[in-house]
Scaffold this motif. Structure first.
Motif, PDB file in Angstrom:
ATOM      1  N   CYS A 170      -4.948  -2.923  -2.050  1.00 12.22           N
ATOM      2  CA  CYS A 170      -3.905  -3.489  -2.929  1.00 12.22           C
ATOM      3  C   CYS A 170      -3.335  -4.740  -2.269  1.00 12.22           C
ATOM      4  O   CYS A 170      -3.175  -5.778  -2.906  1.00 12.22           O
ATOM      5  N   CYS A 176      -6.460  -0.639  -6.216  1.00 15.10           N
ATOM      6  CA  CYS A 176      -5.866   0.533  -5.549  1.00 15.10           C
ATOM      7  C   CYS A 176      -6.941   1.624  -5.442  1.00 15.10           C
ATOM      8  O   CYS A 176      -7.610   1.939  -6.429  1.00 15.10           O
ATOM      9  N   VAL A 177      -7.089   2.220  -4.258  1.00 17.39           N
ATOM     10  CA  VAL A 177      -8.172   3.202  -4.052  1.00 17.39           C
ATOM     11  C   VAL A 177      -7.996   4.453  -4.915  1.00 17.39           C
ATOM     12  O   VAL A 177      -8.962   5.109  -5.260  1.00 17.39           O
ATOM     13  N   ILE A 178      -6.751   4.738  -5.255  1.00 12.95           N
ATOM     14  CA  ILE A 178      -6.506   5.922  -6.090  1.00 12.95           C
ATOM     15  C   ILE A 178      -7.117   5.705  -7.469  1.00 12.95           C
ATOM     16  O   ILE A 178      -7.704   6.607  -8.062  1.00 12.95           O
ATOM     17  N   ILE A 206       2.282  -0.273  -8.902  1.00 14.13           N
ATOM     18  CA  ILE A 206       2.854  -1.173  -7.884  1.00 14.13           C
ATOM     19  C   ILE A 206       3.828  -2.186  -8.499  1.00 14.13           C
ATOM     20  O   ILE A 206       4.933  -2.395  -8.000  1.00 14.13           O
ATOM     21  N   CYS A 243       1.291   6.972  -3.471  1.00 15.98           N
ATOM     22  CA  CYS A 243       0.463   6.109  -2.615  1.00 15.98           C
ATOM     23  C   CYS A 243      -0.120   6.916  -1.455  1.00 15.98           C
ATOM     24  O   CYS A 243       0.572   7.732  -0.840  1.00 15.98           O
ATOM     25  N   SER A 244      -1.409   6.669  -1.145  1.00 15.79           N
ATOM     26  CA  SER A 244      -2.031   7.440  -0.068  1.00 15.79           C
ATOM     27  C   SER A 244      -1.944   6.730   1.277  1.00 15.79           C
ATOM     28  O   SER A 244      -2.568   7.145   2.245  1.00 15.79           O
ATOM     29  N   LEU A 257       6.401   0.858  -0.636  1.00 17.15           N
ATOM     30  CA  LEU A 257       6.261   2.063  -1.464  1.00 17.15           C
ATOM     31  C   LEU A 257       6.819   3.270  -0.706  1.00 17.15           C
ATOM     32  O   LEU A 257       7.553   4.095  -1.256  1.00 17.15           O
ATOM     33  N   PRO A 270       2.078  -0.889   0.895  1.00 14.82           N
ATOM     34  CA  PRO A 270       2.226   0.522   1.315  1.00 14.82           C
ATOM     35  C   PRO A 270       3.569   0.803   1.972  1.00 14.82           C
ATOM     36  O   PRO A 270       4.161   1.863   1.724  1.00 14.82           O
ATOM     37  N   VAL A 309      -1.529   3.468  -8.431  1.00 12.59           N
ATOM     38  CA  VAL A 309      -0.078   3.475  -8.181  1.00 12.59           C
ATOM     39  C   VAL A 309       0.519   2.331  -9.006  1.00 12.59           C
ATOM     40  O   VAL A 309      -0.059   1.245  -9.085  1.00 12.59           O
ATOM     41  N   CYS A 354      -3.045   3.875   2.628  1.00 11.03           N
ATOM     42  CA  CYS A 354      -4.372   3.511   3.159  1.00 11.03           C
ATOM     43  C   CYS A 354      -4.254   2.721   4.466  1.00 11.03           C
ATOM     44  O   CYS A 354      -3.392   1.836   4.570  1.00 11.03           O
TER      45      CYS A 354
HETATM   46 FE1  SF4 Z   1      -1.323   2.890  -1.734  1.00  9.47          FE
HETATM   47 FE2  SF4 Z   1      -3.212   2.235  -3.557  1.00  9.47          FE
HETATM   48 FE3  SF4 Z   1      -2.375   0.468  -1.776  1.00  9.47          FE
HETATM   49 FE4  SF4 Z   1      -3.824   2.536  -0.965  1.00  9.47          FE
HETATM   50  S1  SF4 Z   1      -4.515   0.879  -2.296  1.00  9.47           S
HETATM   51  S2  SF4 Z   1      -1.998   1.703   0.032  1.00  9.47           S
HETATM   52  S3  SF4 Z   1      -3.081   4.112  -2.375  1.00  9.47           S
HETATM   53  S4  SF4 Z   1      -1.134   1.412  -3.391  1.00  9.47           S
END
Ligand code: SF4
Ligand code: FAD
Ligand code: SF4
Length: 477
Positions: free
Chosen positions: A56, A109-111, A121, A48-49, A70, A67, A119, A51
């Motif tokens: 998410c 999720c931005v990734i 999740i 997870c980055s 995680l 987040p 991720v 964010c």
């Molecule tokens: Fe983490 Fe993805 Fe949520 Fe960003 S969108 S906080 S990378 S799980």
């Protein structure tokens, strides 16, 4: 530093928990995904980055603090991760298993958007609470003080149970009425074990019972007990009865023996998994063993039916859907699982009628996708002269559900409903047209998702508490 543990998405690939091979998983009704090992859960959470604006979270109906839990999982702080996760979600281990994550948290999720694979999740959420149960961190509900007021909840599905949990934690006396012999609603008798094993639901029932929630089962409200009697007994009432009227086909021969409703078929199968004696299963009426099975419909219920038929040892299992694969309403993940298990999809096909007094075949009309309708979705059109007969000796209708006519069944004409028959309720509180009566879940939204029923149940419980507090304040004056 916490940050060092995170942002691993460039080096660590997305890795779902192991999926059992199709030849083994179709032999039983056990879940198909294994649990993460601790190190794997931490590794996957570390992708997870973190964010600043977590999409998410905003696309999770419960706005789970994804987040943060995680990060705690990646840091090995699992008990804290559990505490945080259960603060916003009554049943995280259930949502982690059966939410359509590709449309909710993970799909946003931005990734994933940047091409690295989302991720995982849902799998981490499931892992956290499964671990909490294993380690005894999930405690029975113990209110600080007991209150005199009581609330009656009609329906022991996820909506009703989520409300029961919140109300009981605040000391309110809670009675849940349900017409089935077990609680859980569709978690127990709709959704098959290969998506959600039954002991996962029953351990939550046990937790609620241990916490003082009273269950009155085998009680069909409107038949065994009147709605007025329940209203007279409690300070407030929550209606969380779900939607159970099957949308049926109207086609020649539809009354033939061997054409059954999805809910009956799935309920019988789930009862068998509990070890119950089910007459309609033993007689073969709701049992696919050795049969040519055709399931009509393209949603998640249809996917559950085809995969159940495979596990019952059907000779062949076909899914008939009038649009194409890209336009299926069911989750892509479940379609993929069904294909792996041997289900054959017959796209762009609609039933025109049935042959045989005891069903022998489905008369199928082929379709093509035509011009889009007002919603932009392409409408299926008939291809003239393309009819054929698909052999079948068990046909399951899985075309969706509608609400029952509650005002008539319960003799409460003052209870307002929408033109679709769902109960009219205030959006954030669930307040209905009747004083002290609230509603939550599918009976308000129409057929929806478990996570939305939980959200509605929690919101309604907060509104009920406010209502009960006002009543208590007036009584004290
Ligand atoms: Fe983490 Fe993805 Fe949520 Fe960003 S969108 S906080 S990378 S799980
Ligand atoms: P329900 O779960 O339907 O519970 C309502 C309860 O009310 C039932 O126990 C019923 O017995 C009781 N009741 C009804 N009338 C009365 C009465 N008159 N007196 C007493 N009790 C009464 N959602 C997902 O998120 N993921 C999935 O994978 C998924 N799969 C599904 C598969 C199937 C086959 C089906 C049918 C649905 C699926 N759903 C899934 C949808 C999800 O199950 C529902 O949205 C959710 O259960 C709704 O919760 P609820 O509490 O509103 O109602
Ligand atoms: Fe995702 Fe559902 Fe969990 Fe929310 S509750 S984080 S949508 S799996």
């Amino acid at each position: 530093m916490a940050g060092q543990k995170m942002l691993k998405f460039v080096d660590v690939e997305r890795d779902m928990p192991e999926k059992r091979p199709p030849n083994l998983r179709k032999e039983d009704f056990g879940e198909i995904y294994a649990e993460y090992a601790t190190a794997k859960a931490a590794e996957q959470a570390s992708r997870c980055s973190q964010c600043g604006v977590p999409y998410c979270q905003s696309h999770c109906p419960l706005h789970n603090n994804i987040p943060d839990w995680l990060r705690m999982t990646a840091e090995g702080r699992l008990e804290e991760a559990y505490e945080l996760s259960q603060a916003t979600n009554t049943f995280p281990e259930i949502c982690g298993r059966i939410c359509p994550q590709d449309r909710l948290c993970e799909g946003n999720c931005v990734i994933e958007q940047s091409g690295h694979g989302t991720v995982t999740i849902g799998s981490v959420e499931k892992y956290i609470t499964d671990t909490a149960f294993e380690n005894g961190w999930v405690k029975p509900i113990k209110p600080h003080t007991e209150r005199a007021e009581s609330v009656g909840i009609i329906g022991a599905g996820p909506g009703g149970l989520a409300a029961a949990d919140i109300l009981r934690r605040r000391g309110v006396q809670v009675t849940v009425y349900d017409r089935y012999d077990r609680g859980g609603g569709l978690l127990t008798y709709g959704i098959p074990g290969f998506k959600l094993e039954k002991d996962i639901v029953m351990q939550r029932m046990q937790q609620l019972e241990d916490g003082g929630v009273e269950f009155v089962l085998n009680c069909d409200v409107g038949d065994d007990l009147s709605f007025d009697a329940i209203r007279g007994k409690h300070e407030a009432v929550l209606i969380a009865t779900g939607v159970y009227k099957t949308r049926g086909l109207e086609a020649p021969g539809v009354g033939a023996e061997g054409i059954v409703r999805a809910i009956d078929y799935l309920t019988a199968s789930n009862r068998k998994s509990f070890g119950d004696v089910v007459e309609e299963f033993e007689s073969g009426e709701l049992n696919a063993t050795g049969k040519k099975v055709v399931v009509i419909g393209g949603g998640d219920t249809a996917m559950d039916c085809v995969r159940t038929a495979i596990r019952q040892g059907a000779e062949s299992v076909k899914c008939l859907y009038r649009r194409d694969e890209a336009n299926m309403p069911g989750s892509m993940r479940e379609v993929q699982n069904a294909k792996e298990e041997g289900v054959e999809f017959v796209w762009l096909s609609a039933p025109k009628g049935f042959t045989g007094d005891k069903v022998e075949g489905v008369m199928v009309q082929k379709m093509r996708l035509g011009a889009p309708d007002a919603s932009g979705r392409q409408m299926p059109e008939l291809i003239e002269g393309s009819d054929y007969i698909e052999d079948a000796d068990l046909v399951v209708q899985a075309l969706g559900f509608e609400p029952e006519d509650i005002p008539t069944l319960w003799n409460v004409p003052e209870l307002e409903v929408t033109r679709w028959g769902t109960i009219k309720a205030e959006f954030t509180t669930g307040q209905t047209s009747l004083e002290g009566v609230f509603a939550a879940g599918d009976i308000v939204r129409g057929a929806s998702l478990v996570v939305w029923a939980i959200k509605d149940g929690r919101d309604a419980a907060e509104a009920i508490l406010e209502y009960v507090n006002q009543g208590a304040a007036v009584a004290a004056e």
